[in-house]
Enzyme design. Structure first.
Site, mmCIF file in Angstrom:
data_model
loop_
_atom_site.group_PDB
_atom_site.id
_atom_site.type_symbol
_atom_site.label_atom_id
_atom_site.label_comp_id
_atom_site.label_asym_id
_atom_site.label_seq_id
_atom_site.Cartn_x
_atom_site.Cartn_y
_atom_site.Cartn_z
ATOM 1 N N GLY A 1 0.003 -1.725 -2.253
ATOM 2 C CA GLY A 1 0.676 -1.560 -3.542
ATOM 3 C C GLY A 1 1.897 -0.693 -3.468
ATOM 4 N N THR B 1 3.616 -2.219 -0.678
ATOM 5 C CA THR B 1 4.504 -3.292 -1.162
ATOM 6 C C THR B 1 5.383 -2.855 -2.331
ATOM 7 O OG1 THR B 1 2.717 -4.114 -2.580
ATOM 8 C CG2 THR B 1 2.950 -5.115 -0.396
ATOM 9 N N CYS B 2 4.922 -1.853 -3.102
ATOM 10 C CA CYS B 2 5.734 -1.394 -4.235
ATOM 11 C C CYS B 2 7.067 -0.854 -3.763
ATOM 12 C CB CYS B 2 5.004 -0.291 -4.996
ATOM 13 S SG CYS B 2 3.493 -0.840 -5.777
ATOM 14 N N PHE B 3 7.043 -0.180 -2.623
ATOM 15 C CA PHE B 3 8.234 0.505 -2.134
ATOM 16 C C PHE B 3 8.849 -0.207 -0.937
ATOM 17 C CE2 PHE B 3 5.110 3.588 -3.761
ATOM 18 C CZ PHE B 3 5.786 3.992 -4.903
#
Length: 819
Positions: free
Chosen positions: A819, A784-786
């Site tokens: 993440g 989800t971070c990227f």
């Protein structure tokens, strides 16, 4: 015989500068002959014969011939309270036949007698140097020492008013004029002597007695040096520019006062505002032809212009002269402020042409105009100059607004390229001229920036204790720690970390605190996403601390640009903006209450006056099963509602229901919010700068259904191509989902559940689908971070659909993000 504050003898009706506006129009040039005779009074009266185009210096020369007093030792001539400059003509000052002028004598005031004696000595010494009657080395030291002695005498005075009047002696006594005359003297050594003495006022010698405050009080002397040097030398002269720059710095901290000080400063500042205004207008001509180069070189002149203009406006305001009607100008300001009005109109006209030119570039391709757009934000600073100048004149603000209305496209384009370091608060006051994107951009610049220097504020949260543990971290944190690095979130017993998890945390915390079970907020009956403070929130002993905590969370979500999925009711928003809540504002919060108030206002007069409702100025409140009565005004229980007081009754009822009853809750939320702003005074300004709908968009994002085509357009691929069969199957499955399923999939992929109003184009980066090496029997995973979705290569559309159906169940969607 009357004397003014400087000791001048006031004679005739117009010596105080308070003549009627009609007098100021009787120019000498209007007569058939330019021959004049007038009177110059001091201890004696001298009759002077001259022509209107003669200079003031020639009048001094006539006085010298009559009195044998050297010009440098005569003092200054005043007319209608205004000092006459040597090189100006009599026509310039509108000197009339039979006018009475005043020659200001020295040592005529019992106030500061030592200062007058010192100034007389200084002027006499300088006069000898100018005539070549003294040896320069010895006399130069006397001049330097006397100026230093004068500065030290001023610094020892206890109050600003005394210091100012003391320094005025240096100007009125002719010492400043004498030093400038010495500076332009052709005699060897005189220029250097004068420059060293003048520099003492610009850069006082190190002394315990010469404080910053006392140095600031010498503004009138430096102002006089600037005026005289401007007349006697070129504007490029180094000493002149040094004096002007010093004056500019001093004015940034100077507090103008009523009376003589303000008058002296105003009359002097108008000279520099006019001079710099002309330079700005000339530069704007270049801007029309060559945007980036011209605007960059112009900024220095504009900054100087605003530096002198701001205290001028402030001084006029403190003297109750703002805004000015041109036809009612005091005679002593006719020349200066009339000229400034012409400059204002010319400058605004040039700005209009610049904006017109910019509008032709707004829609051009990004590649062609990047180099030009880099300087666009600077135009706003230039535009601030005529906006500030418009404060002086009645009706001038409408001139500025008219230009901005006609150039809104360019105006908003400029705003979107403005920088955080600039002061654009004046723009935020013009909400009707700006778009949502512009208002959002400007208010976001009021928020602190997220620092990315490796430091972090770390939180480890148990999902089962989400609200309590988040409250413990955020409410107890020092604001410096919250803003000193990036927030870092991790849920206990979960691997996912990073920005994606932080986005999920913001949404989850906001939903939790607004949950009705916590009794902190009440949802609007017709919109479960919209909330306002609960008047009965004190059932929770920590309720005010939770409101303080929530204020911090909301402002941090704005800083991190996370749409948290909740909305504020209008009554809550208006209180944060410091505005009054009216009947129409409460419609969404309590439709039943709104309807009842409307009926009271619209009820038949006779029926209401018959006391059919049996109401008095009280409000009945139910809390935890018990009822209590609170008066809406003192003695309210004995004041019956009738047709004459019903408006007051409704207003008081609204205020009590939506403001008074939740004032502590709102105050604590505001305190938490403003702490992160780091300036509590910015809080109402922040919310006043936005429309209620603007805040909705910033907190909740888009209300529109997710557009699959927009999604596709902002998605890239890694290890696969958009033409691959399993990619086509993926998008076909997404097209067949409900809007809620799409939101869950988006949340799984990015931790973003609520898109910005711009859609996918408003996200901080593109989304990506990566080829996964996992078995087709495995479910997709996400970073989800990227914004990365790792998609196995399924063998059929049906297999993919089954996997996607599993992850679009909201209660499990958060379990797969990495993440």
């Amino acid at each position: 015989m009357k004397r003014d504050a400087t000791g001048r003898v006031l004679t005739g009706n117009n010596q105080s500068g308070s003549c009627s506006s009609s007098d100021s129009t009787k120019y000498v040039g209007s007569s058939s002959s330019k021959s004049l005779h007038f009177f110059v009074r001091n201890s004696n009266t001298n009759v002077i014969h001259a022509n209107a185009d003669d200079t003031v210096e020639s009048v001094h020369e006539q006085i010298r011939k009559k009195t044998k007093i050297p010009v440098l030792e005569q003092g200054c001539i005043y007319y209608r309270g205004k000092k006459l400059e040597m090189d100006k003509t009599l026509e310039y000052y509108s000197i009339q036949k039979d006018a009475q002028l005043q020659l200001v004598a020295r040592v005529r005031s019992i106030k500061h007698p030592k200062a007058w004696q010192l100034v007389n000595k200084l002027v006499s010494t300088i006069g000898c140097l100018c005539r070549g009657e003294r040896k320069s080395v010895r006399a130069n030291k006397i001049v330097f020492d006397d100026v230093q002695l004068f500065i030290n005498m001023s610094s020892k005075l206890n109050d600003g008013a005394s210091s100012f009047s003391h320094n005025q002696i240096f100007v009125s006594g002719g010492a400043a004029a004498a030093l400038v005359t010495l500076f332009v003297s052709p005699i060897t050594g005189n220029k250097e002597c004068a420059e060293e003495a003048i520099q003492l006022f610009l850069h006082p010698l190190s002394s315990d007695t010469v404080t910053t405050e006392s140095h600031t009080h010498s503004v009138s002397i430096i102002l006089e040096f600037c005026k005289l040097l401007s007349d006697k030398t070129s504007q490029e002269n180094l000493l002149y520019t040094t004096c002007r720059n010093t004056l500019k710095k001093m004015l940034e901290t100077l507090q103008l006062v009523h009376g003589d000080k303000g008058t002296v400063v105003i009359q002097g500042l108008s000279l520099f505002v006019s001079e710099l205004g002309r330079k700005v207008i000339k530069g704007l001509d270049s801007c029309i032809r060559s945007q980036q180069i011209a605007v960059t070189s112009l900024l220095g002149d504009v900054r100087d212009f605003v530096s002198f203009l701001t205290p001028l406006c402030s001084g006029l305001g403190m003297m109750n002269l703002l805004p000015i009607c041109l036809t009612d100008l005091l005679p002593c300001y006719v020349m200066e402020l009339g000229t400034l009005h012409v400059i204002f109109l010319e400058m605004l006209g040039k700005i209009d042409k610049c904006l017109e030119e910019l509008e032709t570039w707004v829609d051009r391709s990004k590649e062609k105009i990047d180099s030009l757009r880099s300087g666009w934000g600077q135009y706003l600073f230039i535009l601030k100059a005529p906006n500030t100048l418009s404060e002086i004149y009645k009706g001038a603000e409408e001139n500025v607004l008219s230009v901005l209305r006609s150039r809104q496209v360019a105006f908003n384009a400029l705003i979107l390229h403005s920088r955080r370091s600039d002061d654009h608060r004046w723009i935020l006051e013009q909400k009707d001229l700006t778009s949502f994107e512009s208002r959002r951009h400007l208010t976001m610049m009021l928020l602190p920036e997220v620092k990315d220097d490796g430091r972090m504020f770390e939180m480890l949260i148990d999902r089962k204790r989400l609200l309590a543990e988040s409250f413990a971290y955020i409410s107890k944190a020092d604001v410096k720690n919250l803003l000193g690095g990036r927030l870092f979130m991790e849920f206990k017993n979960e691997e996912a970390t990073g920005p994606g998890v932080l986005r999920e945390w913001f949404c989850s915390v906001c939903q939790a605190i607004c949950n009705p079970q916590n009794a902190l907020f009440v949802a609007c009956p017709d919109d479960s996403r919209r909330f306002f403070p609960n008047a009965a929130s004190d059932v929770n002993s920590l309720h005010l601390k939770y409101f303080h905590f929530f204020g911090r969370v909301i402002v941090l979500s704005l800083v991190y640009k996370v749409q948290v999925g909740i909305l504020f009711d209008r009554t809550f928003f208006l209180q944060l903006a410091g505005k009054t809540v009216s009947l129409e504002d409460v419609r969404d919060a309590d439709p039943l209450f709104y309807s009842s108030c409307k009926k009271i206002l619209e009820m038949d007069t006779e029926l209401l006056d018959s006391d059919a409702l049996g109401l008095t100025f009280v409000r009945e409140i139910e809390k935890l099963g018990s009822r209590k009565i609170e008066e809406l005004r003192p003695g309210g229980d004995s004041i019956a509602l009738n047709s004459k007081n019903r408006k007051e009754y409704v207003n008081l009822l609204i205020h009590h229901r939506f403001v008074t009853s939740v004032s502590h809750q709102v105050q604590n939320f505001a305190k938490g919010f403003s702490e992160v702003l780091s300036d509590i005074s910015l809080l109402p300004f922040f919310f006043r700068s936005l429309e209620h709908e603007d805040l909705d968009r910033m907190l909740h994002g888009s209300d529109r259904a997710i557009c699959v085509e927009d999604w596709k357009a902002h998605t890239g691929y890694n290890g696969c191509k958009k033409t691959d069969s399993h990619i086509n199957w993926f998008w076909k499955n997404v097209e067949g989902m409900s809007d809620e399923q799409r939101r869950v999939l988006l949340f799984f992929w990015t931790s973003v559940k609520y898109l910005p109003v711009e859609g996918f184009g408003g996200l901080q980066s593109r989304l990506y689908i990566h080829k996964s090496l996992n078995s087709p029997k495995r479910l997709p995973s996400a970073h989800t971070c990227f914004y990365q979705l790792c998609l196995p290569r399924y063998r059929s559309k049906a297999m993919m659909q089954k996997s996607l159906q599993i992850i679009t169940q909201e209660h499990v969607s958060c379990s797969f993000g990495m993440g």
